[in-house]
Scaffold this active site. Structure first.
Site, PDB file in Angstrom:
ATOM      1  N   CYS A   1      76.790  94.486  64.500  1.00  0.00           N
ATOM      2  CA  CYS A   1      77.136  95.293  65.671  1.00  0.00           C
ATOM      3  C   CYS A   1      77.348  94.417  66.921  1.00  0.00           C
ATOM      4  O   CYS A   1      78.357  93.726  66.998  1.00  0.00           O
ATOM      5  CB  CYS A   1      76.074  96.380  65.868  1.00  0.00           C
ATOM      6  SG  CYS A   1      76.691  97.763  66.821  1.00  0.00           S
TER       7      CYS A   1
ATOM      8  N   GLU B   1      69.870  96.893  58.578  1.00  0.00           N
ATOM      9  CA  GLU B   1      68.418  96.675  58.772  1.00  0.00           C
ATOM     10  C   GLU B   1      67.691  97.977  59.088  1.00  0.00           C
ATOM     11  O   GLU B   1      66.466  98.020  59.052  1.00  0.00           O
ATOM     12  CB  GLU B   1      68.179  95.618  59.863  1.00  0.00           C
ATOM     13  CG  GLU B   1      68.318  96.085  61.302  1.00  0.00           C
ATOM     14  CD  GLU B   1      69.765  96.246  61.767  1.00  0.00           C
ATOM     15  OE1 GLU B   1      70.690  96.067  60.945  1.00  0.00           O
ATOM     16  OE2 GLU B   1      69.968  96.553  62.951  1.00  0.00           O
TER      17      GLU B   1
ATOM     18  N   HIS C   1      74.410  98.835  60.930  1.00  0.00           N
ATOM     19  CA  HIS C   1      73.030  98.318  60.939  1.00  0.00           C
ATOM     20  C   HIS C   1      72.329  98.471  59.586  1.00  0.00           C
ATOM     21  O   HIS C   1      71.529  99.411  59.426  1.00  0.00           O
ATOM     22  CB  HIS C   1      72.215  99.094  61.976  1.00  0.00           C
ATOM     23  CG  HIS C   1      72.596  98.829  63.386  1.00  0.00           C
ATOM     24  ND1 HIS C   1      71.965  97.891  64.173  1.00  0.00           N
ATOM     25  CD2 HIS C   1      73.555  99.378  64.162  1.00  0.00           C
ATOM     26  CE1 HIS C   1      72.502  97.872  65.376  1.00  0.00           C
ATOM     27  NE2 HIS C   1      73.474  98.763  65.400  1.00  0.00           N
TER      28      HIS C   1
HETATM   29  N1  GLN Z   1      77.877  98.999  72.059  1.00  0.00           N
HETATM   30  C1  GLN Z   1      77.123  97.768  71.975  1.00  0.00           C
HETATM   31  C2  GLN Z   1      77.872  96.618  72.618  1.00  0.00           C
HETATM   32  O1  GLN Z   1      79.025  96.758  72.908  1.00  0.00           O
HETATM   33  C3  GLN Z   1      76.816  97.434  70.540  1.00  0.00           C
HETATM   34  C4  GLN Z   1      75.966  98.526  69.938  1.00  0.00           C
HETATM   35  C5  GLN Z   1      75.016  98.042  68.871  1.00  0.00           C
HETATM   36  O2  GLN Z   1      74.768  96.843  68.718  1.00  0.00           O
HETATM   37  N2  GLN Z   1      74.423  98.976  68.174  1.00  0.00           N
HETATM   38  O3  GLN Z   1      77.306  95.592  72.851  1.00  0.00           O
END
Ligand code: GLN
Length: 191
Positions: free
Chosen positions: A78, A172, A170
């Protein structure tokens, strides 16, 4: 083998628990010197602008880049995926830029800020992967050296380029450790 989990902000404890459950020793990485002691690195989800700024402030940006150039494997989830991308659509925020992709932040739109999906990924066997997306990015375009492992609605959500692995979601936060085990094998191969 020892894997580092970047522990500046975000979901690092869950990665630690999952890796330890796979029988791996884990170091929480907060300073540049911590990176010297690890064979691979996980960059967790969180807020990519905050983590990126801290990477610069703590001297970790250059340190991680140079270890990656020497062949250290890195897995970004992410926000971690955003930080690994060469290009971030509409943003000049600090990044490692190690993965030849263009990433869009918060890409799935308001109605789908958080959602789950079953992904069928041959590399991980026949059982679908339950993927948890939280204000997730996706990869809009990828260079020729990037292997696409999975997509949702045509948007890339798992990719690999050499020793760099990224997921927009995610793992995890689930009980399914197949992606972590895949990453551990990547680290073993580079040891
Ligand atoms: N929206 C977050 C970002 O742009 C990422 C979201 C996440 O890591 N769950 O940094």
């Amino acid at each position: 083998m020892r894997i580092g989990v970047l522990a500046l902000q975000g979901a690092f404890r869950e990665h630690r628990l999952m890796l330890e459950g796979c029988g791996v020793e884990v170091t929480e990485v907060r300073k540049a010197v911590d990176v010297d002691g690890v064979d691979g690195l996980v960059i967790p989800g969180g807020e990519s602008t905050t983590i990126g700024k801290m990477l610069v402030d703590w001297g970790l940006m250059d340190k991680i880049k140079s270890r990656a150039t020497e062949g250290m494997a890195i897995y970004g989830t992410c926000a971690g995926m955003i930080l690994l991308a060469k290009e971030i659509v509409g943003s000049q925020q600090p990044r490692l830029g190690l993965l030849d992709v263009s990433v869009r932040r918060n890409a799935f739109g308001r109605q789908r800020e958080s959602f789950e999906a079953d992904l069928y990924v041959p590399e991980f066997g026949e059982q679908p992967l339950r993927a948890v997306f939280i204000r997730a990015p996706y990869i809009e375009s990828a260079g020729a050296a990037v292997k696409v492992l999975a997509a949702v609605d045509g948007h890339i959500v798992i990719a690999r380029q050499g020793k760099i692995l990224v997921t927009a979601f995610h793992p995890e936060l689930t009980q399914d450790d197949r992606i972590h085990r895949y990453f551990i094998d990547m680290v073993k191969d580079s040891a």
